[in-house]
Enzyme design. Structure first.
Site, PDB file in Angstrom:
ATOM      1  N   TYR A  32     -39.718 -37.540  23.412  1.00  0.00           N
ATOM      2  CA  TYR A  32     -38.149 -37.678  24.199  1.00  0.00           C
ATOM      3  C   TYR A  32     -37.995 -38.958  24.529  1.00  0.00           C
ATOM      4  CZ  TYR A  32     -35.480 -37.497  28.190  1.00  0.00           C
ATOM      5  OH  TYR A  32     -34.447 -37.699  29.066  1.00  0.00           O
ATOM      6  N   SER A 114     -30.955 -42.958  36.839  1.00  0.00           N
ATOM      7  CA  SER A 114     -30.331 -42.053  36.041  1.00  0.00           C
ATOM      8  C   SER A 114     -30.056 -40.840  37.373  1.00  0.00           C
ATOM      9  CB  SER A 114     -31.177 -41.434  35.058  1.00  0.00           C
ATOM     10  OG  SER A 114     -30.840 -40.190  34.646  1.00  0.00           O
ATOM     11  N   GLN A 136     -26.191 -44.131  37.581  1.00  0.00           N
ATOM     12  CA  GLN A 136     -25.554 -43.313  36.410  1.00  0.00           C
ATOM     13  C   GLN A 136     -25.269 -41.972  36.880  1.00  0.00           C
ATOM     14  OE1 GLN A 136     -27.272 -40.785  34.680  1.00  0.00           O
ATOM     15  NE2 GLN A 136     -25.413 -40.580  33.517  1.00  0.00           N
ATOM     16  N   TYR A 138     -23.638 -38.312  35.649  1.00  0.00           N
ATOM     17  CA  TYR A 138     -23.097 -37.231  34.716  1.00  0.00           C
ATOM     18  C   TYR A 138     -22.453 -36.436  35.678  1.00  0.00           C
ATOM     19  CZ  TYR A 138     -26.593 -38.312  31.296  1.00  0.00           C
ATOM     20  OH  TYR A 138     -27.317 -38.764  30.193  1.00  0.00           O
ATOM     21  N   THR A 164     -21.295 -41.831  32.732  1.00  0.00           N
ATOM     22  CA  THR A 164     -21.781 -41.924  31.152  1.00  0.00           C
ATOM     23  C   THR A 164     -20.594 -40.895  30.780  1.00  0.00           C
ATOM     24  OG1 THR A 164     -24.013 -42.220  31.805  1.00  0.00           O
ATOM     25  CG2 THR A 164     -23.598 -40.933  29.531  1.00  0.00           C
ATOM     26  N   LYS A 274     -19.637 -45.713  30.877  1.00  0.00           N
ATOM     27  CA  LYS A 274     -20.937 -46.231  29.922  1.00  0.00           C
ATOM     28  C   LYS A 274     -20.765 -45.350  28.870  1.00  0.00           C
ATOM     29  CE  LYS A 274     -26.089 -46.154  30.026  1.00  0.00           C
ATOM     30  NZ  LYS A 274     -26.129 -45.080  29.329  1.00  0.00           N
ATOM     31  N   SER A 296     -21.850 -48.792  24.546  1.00  0.00           N
ATOM     32  CA  SER A 296     -23.207 -47.860  24.376  1.00  0.00           C
ATOM     33  C   SER A 296     -22.948 -46.750  23.570  1.00  0.00           C
ATOM     34  CB  SER A 296     -23.752 -47.419  25.770  1.00  0.00           C
ATOM     35  OG  SER A 296     -24.815 -46.891  25.726  1.00  0.00           O
ATOM     36  N   HIS A 298     -25.970 -44.592  23.775  1.00  0.00           N
ATOM     37  CA  HIS A 298     -26.669 -43.913  24.120  1.00  0.00           C
ATOM     38  C   HIS A 298     -28.098 -44.098  23.837  1.00  0.00           C
ATOM     39  CE1 HIS A 298     -26.688 -40.749  27.636  1.00  0.00           C
ATOM     40  NE2 HIS A 298     -27.996 -40.319  27.295  1.00  0.00           N
ATOM     41  N   ARG A 301     -28.955 -41.682  20.830  1.00  0.00           N
ATOM     42  CA  ARG A 301     -29.563 -40.437  20.933  1.00  0.00           C
ATOM     43  C   ARG A 301     -28.302 -39.411  21.181  1.00  0.00           C
ATOM     44  NH1 ARG A 301     -34.302 -40.430  23.728  1.00  0.00           N
ATOM     45  NH2 ARG A 301     -33.833 -39.136  25.551  1.00  0.00           N
ATOM     46  N   GLY A 331     -31.012 -51.105  21.582  1.00  0.00           N
ATOM     47  CA  GLY A 331     -31.576 -52.040  20.488  1.00  0.00           C
ATOM     48  C   GLY A 331     -32.094 -53.314  20.730  1.00  0.00           C
ATOM     49  N   ARG A 333     -34.595 -55.831  22.012  1.00  0.00           N
ATOM     50  CA  ARG A 333     -35.849 -55.945  22.065  1.00  0.00           C
ATOM     51  C   ARG A 333     -36.753 -57.376  22.111  1.00  0.00           C
ATOM     52  NH1 ARG A 333     -34.495 -51.587  23.032  1.00  0.00           N
ATOM     53  NH2 ARG A 333     -34.900 -49.634  21.597  1.00  0.00           N
ATOM     54  N   GLY A 352     -32.929 -50.304  27.985  1.00  0.00           N
ATOM     55  CA  GLY A 352     -33.537 -48.914  27.970  1.00  0.00           C
ATOM     56  C   GLY A 352     -35.048 -49.029  27.878  1.00  0.00           C
ATOM     57  N   ARG A 353     -35.406 -48.408  26.632  1.00  0.00           N
ATOM     58  CA  ARG A 353     -36.826 -47.898  26.234  1.00  0.00           C
ATOM     59  C   ARG A 353     -37.764 -49.209  26.448  1.00  0.00           C
ATOM     60  NH1 ARG A 353     -33.506 -46.041  22.468  1.00  0.00           N
ATOM     61  NH2 ARG A 353     -33.471 -43.758  22.021  1.00  0.00           N
TER      62      ARG A 353
HETATM   63  C1  LIG Z   1     -35.738 -41.180  27.570  1.00  0.00           C
HETATM   64  C2  LIG Z   1     -34.141 -42.020  27.723  1.00  0.00           C
HETATM   65  C3  LIG Z   1     -33.482 -41.554  28.805  1.00  0.00           C
HETATM   66  C4  LIG Z   1     -32.133 -41.563  29.234  1.00  0.00           C
HETATM   67  N1  LIG Z   1     -31.456 -41.098  30.025  1.00  0.00           N
HETATM   68  C5  LIG Z   1     -30.075 -41.588  30.272  1.00  0.00           C
HETATM   69  C6  LIG Z   1     -29.417 -41.101  31.273  1.00  0.00           C
HETATM   70  O1  LIG Z   1     -30.075 -40.076  32.165  1.00  0.00           O
HETATM   71  N2  LIG Z   1     -28.284 -41.154  31.504  1.00  0.00           N
HETATM   72  C7  LIG Z   1     -27.554 -42.242  30.665  1.00  0.00           C
HETATM   73  O2  LIG Z   1     -26.382 -42.663  31.083  1.00  0.00           O
HETATM   74  N3  LIG Z   1     -28.298 -42.730  29.629  1.00  0.00           N
HETATM   75  C8  LIG Z   1     -29.584 -42.469  29.374  1.00  0.00           C
HETATM   76  N4  LIG Z   1     -30.347 -43.082  28.492  1.00  0.00           N
HETATM   77  C9  LIG Z   1     -29.448 -44.088  27.682  1.00  0.00           C
HETATM   78  C10 LIG Z   1     -29.639 -45.421  28.257  1.00  0.00           C
HETATM   79  O3  LIG Z   1     -29.161 -45.547  29.550  1.00  0.00           O
HETATM   80  C11 LIG Z   1     -29.265 -46.675  27.497  1.00  0.00           C
HETATM   81  O4  LIG Z   1     -28.068 -46.420  26.913  1.00  0.00           O
HETATM   82  C12 LIG Z   1     -30.337 -46.771  26.025  1.00  0.00           C
HETATM   83  O5  LIG Z   1     -31.539 -46.267  26.309  1.00  0.00           O
HETATM   84  C13 LIG Z   1     -30.214 -48.260  25.650  1.00  0.00           C
HETATM   85  O6  LIG Z   1     -30.735 -48.115  24.338  1.00  0.00           O
HETATM   86  P1  LIG Z   1     -32.256 -48.903  24.233  1.00  0.00           P
HETATM   87  O7  LIG Z   1     -33.235 -47.794  24.637  1.00  0.00           O
HETATM   88  O8  LIG Z   1     -32.257 -49.118  22.906  1.00  0.00           O
HETATM   89  O9  LIG Z   1     -32.585 -50.127  25.207  1.00  0.00           O
HETATM   90  C14 LIG Z   1     -31.471 -42.814  28.065  1.00  0.00           C
HETATM   91  C15 LIG Z   1     -32.277 -43.297  27.191  1.00  0.00           C
HETATM   92  C16 LIG Z   1     -33.574 -43.047  26.971  1.00  0.00           C
HETATM   93  C17 LIG Z   1     -34.353 -43.471  25.972  1.00  0.00           C
HETATM   94  C1  LIG Z   2     -30.557 -36.119  31.684  1.00  0.00           C
HETATM   95  C2  LIG Z   2     -30.632 -36.181  30.166  1.00  0.00           C
HETATM   96  C3  LIG Z   2     -29.349 -35.907  29.212  1.00  0.00           C
HETATM   97  C4  LIG Z   2     -31.077 -37.704  29.897  1.00  0.00           C
HETATM   98  C5  LIG Z   2     -30.363 -38.400  28.756  1.00  0.00           C
HETATM   99  O1  LIG Z   2     -29.382 -39.159  29.002  1.00  0.00           O
HETATM  100  C6  LIG Z   2     -31.377 -38.687  27.494  1.00  0.00           C
HETATM  101  O2  LIG Z   2     -32.315 -38.016  27.449  1.00  0.00           O
HETATM  102  O3  LIG Z   2     -30.680 -39.355  26.727  1.00  0.00           O
END
Ligand SMILES: Cc1cc2nc3c(=O)[nH]c(=O)nc-3n(C[C@H](O)[C@H](O)[C@H](O)COP(=O)(O)O)c2cc1C
Ligand SMILES: CC(C)CC(=O)C(=O)O
Length: 410
Positions: A32, A114, A136, A138, A164, A274, A296, A298, A301, A331, A333, A352-353
């Protein structure tokens, strides 16, 4: 966070942190957190984009006093870096978002929370103390949930709401589908645990995957699916608040929703968007009076095949012309990558990650380690590149290297 902190000899880079985290997370969580949409090419390119640029270091400049601070929400941040909002952090560690908030507080680094956190925004505020935090959002089709959340964020001292805007539909994440991802008990989508518009809400808040989640995966009809025009009137998703049903909002639009949000949030909280990836949308954001933009996708994703954020950044910066701040995520790191993003015109970056990896590795201590590694690398990069102040970091410090190795000035 002090400069003298001893090294964790097992973990000297974010790349090593990722490896450790892999061992600490169960498969469902690892998949995930780490996956991107579809083939994952945008996820990969977000990171790879940084290697197209190299740094042009300047020397003999007395870099004995390096100031890494920058403006943020009307105050100063010790670093041009914050923690991006990522959902459900209790999957990484039982202390979840509270541990992240404590590590951020220690480092003076802003935390993005989040909407779909596993810790309430009030508990994160308490763990943050006077450290800045942003929520953040939704924006749900059913506005009342969002309105309540905004009021709570104001009361809890959040500086801004980050709407977002790249999730009108949820991206296709194949591992998530295959694993039939669900939030395990006892965790909850904490911010909505008290919302009980329908009796069914209570069930999904207990942490079990809802039938609605399963229905969505199987492609059964849902009220939140975007309109195929079959003559039926749209109704907002009702019942259990789950991220599959409520996070995506296909009705979001500039005129109605941004104006509504500004009225709800201001003057106590700033309104940011965002998920901007083009100059056109950046101009619309300025026109609609938002306070800032996060470039961004996301974390790769959502729309696979979208441009890497670093590649989208210059057109956004050009369009905005300094009228509002432009931040970026995706990205990043290494500290040198923070430097490159700033050199290409970003005012600030979000991580993020890597933070999730730190949290999985050692809870609060692991997040602190992640922030420290990036801070130290960024400070070292500034010094070795010959800069002592963040605003000095400009495209003069970069060259671009194309696929055949040809080097060009920017
Ligand atoms: C597991 C996970 C959950 C995320 N959940 C949200 C979220 O709830 N709301 C949101 O706007 N972005 C979410 N994001 C996106 C992050 O805010 C961010 O845009 C992204 O992780 C940046 O990239 P990076 O992981 O390469 O640093 C999520 C990203 C990941 C990896
Ligand atoms: C609540 C989710 C949609 C979280 C999210 O933004 C994600 O998993 O990328």
């Amino acid at each position: 966070m002090t400069a003298q902190q001893p090294h964790d000899l097992n973990c000297l880079t974010v790349a090593e942190l990722e490896k450790h985290a892999e061992q600490c997370m169960d498969k469902q969580t690892r998949d995930y957190y780490n996956e991107g949409a579809d083939s994952g090419s945008t996820l990969l390119e977000n990171s790879q984009a940084y290697s197209k640029y190299r740094i042009r270091p300047r020397v003999l400049r007395d870099i004995s006093l390096i100031d890494t601070s920058c403006p943020l929400f009307g105050a100063r941040s010790p670093l041009p870096m914050g923690v991006a909002p990522t959902a459900m952090q209790c999957l990484a560690h039982p202390d979840g978002e509270a541990a992240t908030a404590r590590a951020c507080r220690e480092a003076g680094v802003v935390i993005g929370l989040s909407s779909f956190a596993t810790t309430t925004l009030e508990d994160v505020a308490a763990a943050s103390g006077s450290n800045p935090r942003v929520l953040q959002l939704y924006l749900f089709e059913e506005r009342e949930h969002s309105r309540r959340l905004i009021q709570r964020a104001k009361a809890a001292g959040y500086k801004a709401v980050f709407l977002t805007v790249d999730t009108p539909m949820l991206g296709r994440r194949n591992l998530e589908i295959r694993n039939q991802f669900k939030l395990p008990k006892p965790y909850k989508i904490a911010n909505f645990a008290e919302d009980s518009d329908s009796p069914a809400s209570k069930t999904v808040m207990d942490g079990a995957a809802s039938d609605t989640d399963a229905d969505k995966r199987e492609g059964k009809k849902s009220t939140s699916a975007p309109g195929v025009h079959d003559g039926e009137k749209r109704t907002p998703p009702a019942g259990p608040i789950s991220f599959h049903t409520h996070a995506p909002n296909p009705t979001l639009c500039w005129d109605r929703d941004i104006d509504w949000l500004r009225k709800e949030c201001k003057p106590e909280m700033e309104v940011w968007v965002k998920g901007i990836a083009t100059g056109e949308d950046a101009l619309l954001a300025v026109y609609h009076g938002v306070d800032g933009i996060v470039v961004s996708n996301h974390g790769g994703r959502q729309l696979n095949g979208a441009l890497a954020t670093l590649d989208a950044l210059p057109e956004v910066v050009d369009a905005v012309q300094g009228k509002i701040p432009v931040h970026i995520d995706g990205g990043i790191r290494h500290g040198t990558e923070i430097f490159k993003a700033l050199a290409l015109g970003a005012d600030f970056v979000w991580i993020g990650r890597p933070v999730l990896w730190g949290l999985s590795y050692k809870g609060q201590e692991g997040v602190a380690l992640c922030l420290r590694l990036l801070r130290d690398e960024f400070t070292l990069c500034m010094g070795l590149a010959g800069t002592v102040k963040v605003p000095e970091i400009s495209k003069d410090y970069l060259v671009k290297v194309d696929k055949s190795g040809f080097v060009s000035r920017l």
